[in-house]
Design an enzyme around this catalytic site. Structure first.
Site, PDB file in Angstrom:
ATOM      1  N   CYS A  18      -5.123   5.982  -3.558  1.00  0.00           N
ATOM      2  CA  CYS A  18      -4.438   4.692  -3.589  1.00  0.00           C
ATOM      3  C   CYS A  18      -3.092   4.893  -4.264  1.00  0.00           C
ATOM      4  O   CYS A  18      -3.038   5.177  -5.467  1.00  0.00           O
ATOM      5  CB  CYS A  18      -5.278   3.661  -4.342  1.00  0.00           C
ATOM      6  SG  CYS A  18      -4.475   2.045  -4.496  1.00  0.00           S
ATOM      7  N   HIS A  34      -3.827  -4.687 -10.003  1.00  0.00           N
ATOM      8  CA  HIS A  34      -4.629  -3.530 -10.403  1.00  0.00           C
ATOM      9  C   HIS A  34      -5.234  -3.750 -11.777  1.00  0.00           C
ATOM     10  O   HIS A  34      -4.613  -4.334 -12.669  1.00  0.00           O
ATOM     11  CB  HIS A  34      -3.777  -2.264 -10.418  1.00  0.00           C
ATOM     12  CG  HIS A  34      -3.311  -1.853  -9.068  1.00  0.00           C
ATOM     13  ND1 HIS A  34      -4.042  -1.023  -8.248  1.00  0.00           N
ATOM     14  CD2 HIS A  34      -2.199  -2.190  -8.371  1.00  0.00           C
ATOM     15  CE1 HIS A  34      -3.392  -0.856  -7.107  1.00  0.00           C
ATOM     16  NE2 HIS A  34      -2.277  -1.567  -7.156  1.00  0.00           N
ATOM     17  N   GLU A  57     -10.824  -0.060  -3.876  1.00  0.00           N
ATOM     18  CA  GLU A  57      -9.707  -0.873  -3.370  1.00  0.00           C
ATOM     19  C   GLU A  57     -10.199  -2.237  -2.900  1.00  0.00           C
ATOM     20  O   GLU A  57     -11.204  -2.348  -2.178  1.00  0.00           O
ATOM     21  CB  GLU A  57      -8.995  -0.152  -2.218  1.00  0.00           C
ATOM     22  CG  GLU A  57      -8.156   1.025  -2.680  1.00  0.00           C
ATOM     23  CD  GLU A  57      -7.059   1.362  -1.698  1.00  0.00           C
ATOM     24  OE1 GLU A  57      -6.270   0.450  -1.344  1.00  0.00           O
ATOM     25  OE2 GLU A  57      -6.987   2.533  -1.284  1.00  0.00           O
ATOM     26  N   GLY A  99      -2.265   2.248  -6.803  1.00  0.00           N
ATOM     27  CA  GLY A  99      -3.167   2.449  -7.920  1.00  0.00           C
ATOM     28  C   GLY A  99      -2.725   3.595  -8.820  1.00  0.00           C
ATOM     29  O   GLY A  99      -2.837   3.510 -10.055  1.00  0.00           O
ATOM     30  N   CYS A 158       0.863  -1.182   0.000  1.00  0.00           N
ATOM     31  CA  CYS A 158       0.000   0.000   0.000  1.00  0.00           C
ATOM     32  C   CYS A 158       0.900   1.233   0.000  1.00  0.00           C
ATOM     33  O   CYS A 158       1.613   1.488   0.967  1.00  0.00           O
ATOM     34  CB  CYS A 158      -0.919   0.010   1.214  1.00  0.00           C
ATOM     35  SG  CYS A 158      -1.945   1.498   1.322  1.00  0.00           S
TER      36      CYS A 158
END
Length: 289
Positions: free
Chosen positions: A223, A165, A214, A226, A71
């Protein structure tokens, strides 16, 4: 249990340090503490632990109790915490944080008057082979691949930044119906470990809007991984240059995909909201309608 509430562009976390290992029952605890009505409220519960490969290790449990491999926003928060709480020498402006999915990541700190104002993270090399993202599509690169859900057809590009993703381009990401399509795409059979879903509108070769659903947390304000996946996908699809500002609901991240080393670099803020001490009572009484 002492904790600190932190966020990266509104993607918020309950940060706990001082443990030697991930405690038993961490998943159940994350579900309770991340509840925004009966708990502290957060997108995830983050533990800062000892590491044999880096300065410290990060483990993040999503609000649904599942563990995330990586993350980007949490890494920035962890780096800020490590520095500002004196877990490394004040002269240190470069750290390493170990993650489950992306190994030990190098972090550079911008410090002003003893406070971390920005964090630049080496997010490593993107993973593009379909089965390694993972998806069920066995291609070297999954670009503009069709995906259908509830009769609607999308085109997605698959990228892993240590976590999977699915990047989809839309006309107006800021007003896209995230709540309808995000959860359905997250659990689509094409993604054996579920997926984070980014809806993106490219404004120029150096700027794009992104909204994210998410995996394990639902809609969040930002994110980091992301945003990195979005830039990589945009370069591969000929939509952007190798560095760009990705605008999320919670603010902006600057993302670079370095051609020399193939690494993606993310720069953005991290903030502390408050700190507190939590007693862990028994199960909360359930309120009946």
């Amino acid at each position: 249990m002492n904790f600190t509430k932190m966020h990266g562009l509104g993607n918020d976390f309950i940060v706990v340090a001082g443990k030697k290992e991930l405690p038993a029952g961490a998943s159940e605890l994350a579900v309770r503490l991340c509840d925004r009505y009966f708990g502290i409220g957060a997108d995830g519960l983050v533990y800062i632990l000892p590491s044999e490969k880096a300065d410290y290790k990060m483990r993040i449990i999503n609000s649904d109790g599942s563990e995330s491999e990586q993350c980007g926003n949490a890494v920035r928060c962890v780096a800020k915490y490590i520095y500002e709480y004196g877990m490394v020498e004040a002269s240190r402006k470069e750290l390493t944080v170990e993650t489950i999915g992306a190994g030990a990541q190098k972090v550079q700190l911008t410090v002003e008057s003893g406070r971390v104002t920005a964090v630049r993270v080496d997010m490593g090399e993107p993973i593009l082979r379909g089965t390694e993202v993972p998806t069920t599509v066995d291609l070297d690169q999954v670009l503009n691949h069709p995906i259908e859900v509830d009769g609607r057809q999308f085109q997605f590009t698959a990228v892993s930044m240590g976590n999977p993703h699915c990047v989809i381009y839309v006309d107006d990401a800021a007003h896209f119906d995230l709540g309808t399509w995000g959860p359905k795409l997250e659990v689509h059979p094409l993604f054996p470990r579920r997926v984070n879903v980014e809806f993106v509108t490219v404004k120029s070769p150096q700027a794009m809007d992104m909204r994210v659903w998410e995996r394990g947390a639902g809609p969040t304000l930002a994110c980091g991984t992301g945003a990195c996946a979005t830039l990589v996908a945009s370069v591969l699809n000929g939509k952007s240059e190798r560095s760009a500002t990705v605008s999320l609901k919670g603010g902006d991240l600057f993302i670079e995909w370095n051609e020399a080393d193939n690494h993606v670099y993310m720069t953005g803020p991290a903030e502390q909201v408050f700190e507190g001490q939590l007693s862990l009572p028994g199960r909360t009484r359930r309120i009946q309608d």
